[in-house]
Every structure is written in C-alpha cells, then in structure tokens.
Design an enzyme around this catalytic site. Structure first.
Site, PDB file in Angstrom:
ATOM      1  CD  GLN A 141     -18.734 -58.904  -3.300  1.00 40.38           C
ATOM      2  OE1 GLN A 141     -19.296 -59.838  -3.881  1.00 40.38           O
ATOM      3  NE2 GLN A 141     -17.744 -58.417  -4.077  1.00 40.38           N
ATOM      4  CG  ASP A 197     -11.827 -55.649   1.555  1.00 35.35           C
ATOM      5  OD1 ASP A 197     -11.872 -56.246   0.383  1.00 35.35           O
ATOM      6  OD2 ASP A 197     -12.231 -54.476   1.611  1.00 35.35           O
ATOM      7  CD  GLU A 198     -14.210 -60.968   5.078  1.00 36.92           C
ATOM      8  OE1 GLU A 198     -13.871 -61.256   3.818  1.00 36.92           O
ATOM      9  OE2 GLU A 198     -15.246 -60.756   5.122  1.00 36.92           O
ATOM     10  N   GLY A 214     -11.872 -57.105  -4.945  1.00 37.05           N
ATOM     11  CA  GLY A 214     -10.658 -56.851  -5.121  1.00 37.05           C
ATOM     12  C   GLY A 214      -9.761 -57.863  -4.161  1.00 37.05           C
ATOM     13  CG  HIS A 215     -10.423 -61.591  -4.009  1.00 38.95           C
ATOM     14  ND1 HIS A 215     -11.153 -62.824  -4.280  1.00 38.95           N
ATOM     15  CD2 HIS A 215     -11.419 -60.724  -3.464  1.00 38.95           C
ATOM     16  CE1 HIS A 215     -12.561 -62.622  -3.827  1.00 38.95           C
ATOM     17  NE2 HIS A 215     -12.710 -61.431  -3.289  1.00 38.95           N
ATOM     18  CE  LYS A 228     -13.639 -62.357  -0.214  1.00 40.43           C
ATOM     19  NZ  LYS A 228     -13.540 -61.148   0.830  1.00 40.43           N
ATOM     20  CE  LYS A 230      -1.236 -65.334   3.610  1.00 39.69           C
ATOM     21  NZ  LYS A 230      -0.251 -64.987   4.502  1.00 39.69           N
ATOM     22  N   GLY A 237      -9.589 -47.996  -3.259  1.00 40.53           N
ATOM     23  CA  GLY A 237      -8.707 -47.112  -2.601  1.00 40.53           C
ATOM     24  C   GLY A 237      -9.112 -46.266  -1.438  1.00 40.53           C
TER      25      GLY A 237
HETATM   26  P1  GDP Z   1      -9.898 -60.059   0.131  1.00 37.84           P
HETATM   27  O1  GDP Z   1     -10.805 -59.403  -0.855  1.00 37.84           O
HETATM   28  O2  GDP Z   1     -10.501 -60.640   1.326  1.00 37.84           O
HETATM   29  O3  GDP Z   1      -9.117 -60.954  -1.031  1.00 37.84           O
HETATM   30  O4  GDP Z   1      -8.753 -59.018   0.817  1.00 37.84           O
HETATM   31  P2  GDP Z   1      -8.207 -57.933   0.143  1.00 37.84           P
HETATM   32  O5  GDP Z   1      -7.050 -58.439  -0.975  1.00 37.84           O
HETATM   33  O6  GDP Z   1      -9.027 -56.844  -0.161  1.00 37.84           O
HETATM   34  O7  GDP Z   1      -7.524 -57.219   1.436  1.00 37.84           O
HETATM   35  C1  GDP Z   1      -6.727 -58.066   2.321  1.00 37.84           C
HETATM   36  C2  GDP Z   1      -5.431 -57.034   2.586  1.00 37.84           C
HETATM   37  O8  GDP Z   1      -4.702 -57.543   3.587  1.00 37.84           O
HETATM   38  C3  GDP Z   1      -4.372 -57.228   1.368  1.00 37.84           C
HETATM   39  O9  GDP Z   1      -3.823 -55.909   0.965  1.00 37.84           O
HETATM   40  C4  GDP Z   1      -3.567 -58.246   1.431  1.00 37.84           C
HETATM   41  O10 GDP Z   1      -2.245 -58.315   0.678  1.00 37.84           O
HETATM   42  C5  GDP Z   1      -3.490 -58.041   3.105  1.00 37.84           C
HETATM   43  N1  GDP Z   1      -3.174 -59.341   3.888  1.00 37.84           N
HETATM   44  C6  GDP Z   1      -3.701 -60.501   3.692  1.00 37.84           C
HETATM   45  N2  GDP Z   1      -3.342 -61.399   4.831  1.00 37.84           N
HETATM   46  C7  GDP Z   1      -2.606 -60.550   5.540  1.00 37.84           C
HETATM   47  C8  GDP Z   1      -1.853 -60.634   6.926  1.00 37.84           C
HETATM   48  O11 GDP Z   1      -2.093 -61.849   7.539  1.00 37.84           O
HETATM   49  N3  GDP Z   1      -1.239 -59.596   7.301  1.00 37.84           N
HETATM   50  C9  GDP Z   1      -1.382 -58.321   6.906  1.00 37.84           C
HETATM   51  N4  GDP Z   1      -0.669 -57.242   7.634  1.00 37.84           N
HETATM   52  N5  GDP Z   1      -1.864 -58.302   5.639  1.00 37.84           N
HETATM   53  C10 GDP Z   1      -2.491 -59.311   5.096  1.00 37.84           C
HETATM   54  P1  IMO Z   2     -14.012 -58.275  -1.803  1.00 35.19           P
HETATM   55  O1  IMO Z   2     -14.229 -59.513  -2.485  1.00 35.19           O
HETATM   56  C1  IMO Z   2     -15.547 -55.013   0.738  1.00 35.19           C
HETATM   57  C2  IMO Z   2     -19.158 -53.165  -0.507  1.00 35.19           C
HETATM   58  C3  IMO Z   2     -18.990 -51.733  -1.002  1.00 35.19           C
HETATM   59  C4  IMO Z   2     -20.568 -51.281  -0.661  1.00 35.19           C
HETATM   60  C5  IMO Z   2     -21.393 -52.408  -0.580  1.00 35.19           C
HETATM   61  C6  IMO Z   2     -22.059 -52.378  -2.015  1.00 35.19           C
HETATM   62  O2  IMO Z   2     -12.729 -57.617  -1.987  1.00 35.19           O
HETATM   63  O3  IMO Z   2     -14.107 -58.657  -0.097  1.00 35.19           O
HETATM   64  P2  IMO Z   2     -21.475 -52.762  -4.504  1.00 35.19           P
HETATM   65  O4  IMO Z   2     -20.409 -52.378  -5.380  1.00 35.19           O
HETATM   66  O5  IMO Z   2     -21.620 -54.407  -4.701  1.00 35.19           O
HETATM   67  O6  IMO Z   2     -22.745 -52.333  -4.965  1.00 35.19           O
HETATM   68  O7  IMO Z   2     -21.300 -52.341  -3.116  1.00 35.19           O
HETATM   69  O8  IMO Z   2     -20.489 -53.681  -0.573  1.00 35.19           O
HETATM   70  N1  IMO Z   2     -18.253 -54.130  -1.253  1.00 35.19           N
HETATM   71  C7  IMO Z   2     -17.072 -54.666  -0.550  1.00 35.19           C
HETATM   72  N2  IMO Z   2     -16.513 -54.486   0.599  1.00 35.19           N
HETATM   73  N3  IMO Z   2     -14.838 -55.923  -0.183  1.00 35.19           N
HETATM   74  C8  IMO Z   2     -15.498 -56.398  -1.224  1.00 35.19           C
HETATM   75  O9  IMO Z   2     -14.976 -57.292  -1.940  1.00 35.19           O
HETATM   76  C9  IMO Z   2     -16.633 -55.541  -1.645  1.00 35.19           C
HETATM   77  N4  IMO Z   2     -17.665 -55.484  -2.528  1.00 35.19           N
HETATM   78  C10 IMO Z   2     -18.658 -54.821  -2.407  1.00 35.19           C
HETATM   79  O10 IMO Z   2     -18.058 -51.020  -0.379  1.00 35.19           O
HETATM   80  O11 IMO Z   2     -20.282 -51.011   0.785  1.00 35.19           O
HETATM   81 MG    MG Z   3     -10.855 -57.040  -1.167  1.00 34.48          MG
END
Ligand code: GDP
Ligand code: IMO
Ligand code: MG
Length: 428
Positions: A223, A13-14, A40-41, A16, A18, A301
């Site tokens: 991940q 969830d860094e 979840g991107h 990626k 975006k 969520g």
């Molecule tokens: P991913 O899994 O690495 O693609 O990241 P996620 O989508 O799961 O989580 C990143 C969250 O941070 C999402 O809700 C994005 O809309 C949000 N986001 C991404 N970049 C920024 C940023 O620079 N600032 C803020 N406030 N939110 C961001």
């Molecule tokens: P993105 O691509 C954050 C975590 C789960 C759990 C562990 C194992 O959005 O960054 P799994 O369903 O793979 O058996 O879960 O890994 N996990 C993530 N945490 N972002 C993800 O994907 C994740 N995908 C799995 O929360 O701790």
């Molecule tokens: Mg994510």
C-alpha cells in the site's frame, strides 16, 4: 547491520515491486512487513510479467531469502496460487520462501465479512479489495485471530470452527451477499498443505540472527502511507501501518535497526478506491494519465483515479517515514505532456495551507498548482541522469528541492532495466 526500507509515499501502486526487484541483489533477505493480498506488486523482466500479492518481490533473484513477516495477513488460497505461478515459471523458491509463525490467517469468512460490510456501507464504501484484510486485522486486535503457527496444532480444526461460527453470527447483522462459503472453504483447506510445506520461523529471532550474521535486509512495504490506518485519509485507508514504524511492529525489530528509508512516488499521483484525492483530475487530462500510465489495479483491475503530484501530501509522508532517498517512478508517463502541474499548497476555506486538515474527508480542498514545462519526447535512450532532457531534470530537481530529499533513482518504464540510478545513491 541495518534494515533498509522501501515503501510507497502516496496511495499505493507507486511501483514498489519493480524497485524491490531491482535492488534485491544487493540484499540477503527481502521481508514483507504488513498488508496482505490487497497488494499487487508488478515485476517485468525478460519480456515476462508477474504480479505478487503476498510473496516478497525478491523471489525472482536466485539465492535470495524472502520472508513473509509477522505483520502480514495471509490467505493460503492466494499464496498457493502465487506459488503455483512460480513453479510454472520454473522459479526455485524452495528453502528461500519463509513465513513468520505469528502472521495472521485470512479465513474464507473474513472475505465474506469484508464483502458484507462493504456492501452495507452503500455510498460510503471504502472501495476495499475485498480480500478480507479489515476483518482479519480486526480479529488480530480483537485477540480472536488464527496465526500461521496454529496450523500445526492438534486442535487447529476446532479453533478454525470456533472463529468461523463467530463470523457466521456476525454476518447476521448485514444484508446478505453472494458468497459460496462451502466451495471457498474447500479451497482454503486444500491450500493449507502448500502453506505447511514452507519453512515457518519465529520472524523476530530470524531477523535478529540474520542481522548479527551481517546480512543485509530490505523491508518491502505494501500500500502507501496515505492508506496507513493511523495517518492516512481515515476511514478510506487499509487496516495496517504502512509507514516505517510498521517495519518495527511487522518484523519485530527495534527502531534503531532502521537504515535507509527509500520512499517511492510516481511522477504524478493515483488512487484506487474511494476517499479524498486533492489533485485528482476528472477530465481529459486524468484520462490521458490513466491511458499513458496503464492505470488499472494490479489486484482488482479497477481503473485508478489519476491526478498531479501533490507536494504537501508528499511532505507529510516524508515526515512520517523519515525518508532518506526518493525514487520517482513512471516519469515516462508524462512524455507527451506539454505542461505538467504540481500542487504546491491547498486552499481550504479560502485560506492557503500546506497542511492536510484533520477532517480531510469532509473538507473541500483545492490544490494551488504550479506549471512545469514538459519534455515531449521519449526517454528510451536515457540510461544516465545526464541523458534526460533538460526539462525532465528540472522537474526532478524541483521535486528534490521542494521535498528536501535527494532523488536517487528514476524509473522510466515498467521493465526491470528501465531505471536510472544517480551516483549520489548510497544504496547502489
Ligand atoms: P506497486 O503496488 O507499488 O508494486 O505497483 P503496481 O505494480 O501495482 O503498479 C505499478 C504499475 O506501473 C505496474 O503495472 C508496473 O509494471 C508499472 N511501472 C512501474 N514502474 C514504471 C515506470 O517507470 N514506467 C511505467 N510506464 N510503468 C511503470
Ligand atoms: P499495493 O501494495 C492501492 C486500497 C483499496 C481501498 C483501501 C482499503 O499494490 O500498493 P483493503 O483491501 O485494504 O481493505 O482496501 O485501500 N488499497 C490499495 N490501493 N494499492 C494497494 O496495494 C492497495 N491495497 C489496498 O483500493 O481503497
Ligand atoms: Mg499495486
């Protein structure tokens, strides 16, 4: 031509999605190489928000090809839902979304097994997203799995039934969990027609041909490196190789083909699910990070655990991945902090170290923190690096200096446009 890579350096969830969406126009193909619907991107542009789970984050860029690579595990139900949301949004994905024949399929009984196995773990549960990831990769390495290419075989149904029966037998070792197999199976069978409508390719040849044609390819990680099956905080990890090496396996390319490795870190740190997190903040500061960063899982969520950025952890994942550029996201989340901290080292058994211990899950690790002055202002008007407040730049330059990798992009908000690209970036 080389393949550039974007991947997460923390626990996922860094941001990626975006960054991939932002950089995609400079590429011809975006390819996912591992993971599945546990990802979840999130993408935000023109006031709209999309969350992708299986489909690469280049899909919203017209003309760009998007490959779901061999290393990905695919749940046809999730994929069909994602495609439906593309259709609803008027995105023309036809002919632009391809699936590697060797990608493995997540069956309904894989999700059933995931739920039963997690439930049986009680307090030591991993906190899986319950999308069937672990059981599907287990069948892959156990040489029992079904692959995308199999759906065109005459004996597909009998292969499906053999694997399903195996799973039903396995389920007997676990206490019962609620799962409506009949309903899920019906949905799964129905959604296969959507998968069949996509172009299936031999991913390894496809990529090789594109490279020979001089096309630019971006590999999109799911991940984060700390969730890598081999090098993450085992057993609190996912079941795939999330690091750069996973690109070679997941797309069928040789190591020499890897170009830029763009590692993404938040300006702080989060983790969702169980497992060690040395810089986690349990009190009001952690709450504030969660609130300011809207830190709730894009797939489940669930509230994300929050803490300070962890430099030894980042040094470790930079080492594993061969990161050539750093992207720092969500820096705006720190806007209201008077003081920002960063872990410089760990205290383990009274000793200071910069290394993550082998038994990271059973060791008391306390971070040695340094203090950095916050900027306490909005970054909305900063579109160039030089327009960032001095203390924000100092924080970024501290990261750059300690991590020994240039920070080439800084994300200041969820929207596509909220990105500062430094002139030093070799990609843009
Ligand atoms: P991913 O899994 O690495 O693609 O990241 P996620 O989508 O799961 O989580 C990143 C969250 O941070 C999402 O809700 C994005 O809309 C949000 N986001 C991404 N970049 C920024 C940023 O620079 N600032 C803020 N406030 N939110 C961001
Ligand atoms: P993105 O691509 C954050 C975590 C789960 C759990 C562990 C194992 O959005 O960054 P799994 O369903 O793979 O058996 O879960 O890994 N996990 C993530 N945490 N972002 C993800 O994907 C994740 N995908 C799995 O929360 O701790
Ligand atoms: Mg994510």
């Amino acid at each position: 031509m080389a393949i550039d890579v974007i991947l997460g350096l923390q626990w996922g969830d860094e941001g990626k999605g975006k960054i991939v969406d932002y950089l995609a126009p400079q590429y011809d193909v975006v390819a996912r190489f591992q993971g599945g619907p546990n990802a979840g991107h999130t993408l935000k542009f023109d006031g709209k928000k999309f969350v992708l789970h299986t489909i690469p984050s280049g899909i919203f860029r017209p003309g760009l090809l998007n490959l779901i690579g061999n290393g990905v595990v695919i749940d046809p139900i999730t994929l069909a839902k994602e495609i439906k949301s593309l259709e609803d949004a008027g995105v023309d994905y036809k002919g632009r979304l391809l699936v590697a024949k060797k990608a493995h399929l997540i069956l309904p009984t894989h999700r059933y097994l995931d739920a039963a196995s997690e439930n049986a773990k009680g307090k030591s549960k991993i906190g899986s997203t319950l999308k069937g990831i672990g059981p599907t990769y287990m069948d892959k390495t156990g040489r029992n799995g079904l692959r995308v290419g199999d759906i065109t075989r005459a004996d597909f149904e009998s292969r499906y039934n053999i694997l399903k029966e195996k799973h039903l037998n396995l389920l007997n070792i676990y206490p019962e969990v609620a799962f409506d197999l009949k309903a899920e199976e019906q949905k799964w069978m129905d959604s296969l027609s959507v998968l069949r409508s996509l172009e299936m390719v031999d991913g390894e040849y496809y990529i090789e041909n594109k490279l020979k044609e001089g096309k630019r390819i971006l590999a999109e990680g799911a991940q984060g490196s700390m969730l890598d099956i081999d090098y993450g905080t085992y057993p609190f990890v996912t079941s795939s190789n999330t690091i750069t090496a996973g690109v070679c396996i997941g797309l069928g390319v040789s190591p020499g083909r890897i170009g830029e490795v763009i590692g993404i870190t938040k300006a702080y740190c989060t983790r969702v699910g169980s497992g060690p997190f040395p810089t986690e903040l349990h009190g009001a500061t952690g709450e504030l990070l969660r609130k300011e960063g809207a830190e709730f899982g894009a797939t489940t969520g669930r509230p994300r655990r929050c803490g300070w950025i962890d430099l030894p952890q980042l040094k470790y994942t930079i080492m594993l991945n061969g990161v050539t550029q750093l992207v720092v996201t969500k820096i705006d989340v720190l806007n209201n902090f008077e003081e920002i901290k960063a872990a410089e080292a760990y205290k383990v058994d009274g000793q200071q170290t910069e290394r993550l211990p082998y038994d990271v899950c059973d060791t008391d690790i306390s971070p040695v923190l340094s203090n950095h002055t916050g900027w306490q202002q909005s970054l909305d008007n900063a579109v160039e690096y030089g327009q960032l407040p001095d203390t924000a730049r100092q924080y970024l330059e501290m990261l750059e200096q300690k991590l020994e990798v240039p920070v080439t992009m800084i994300s200041t908000g969820p929207e596509r446009k909220k990105l500062i690209v430094r002139e030093t970036s070799p990609v843009v």
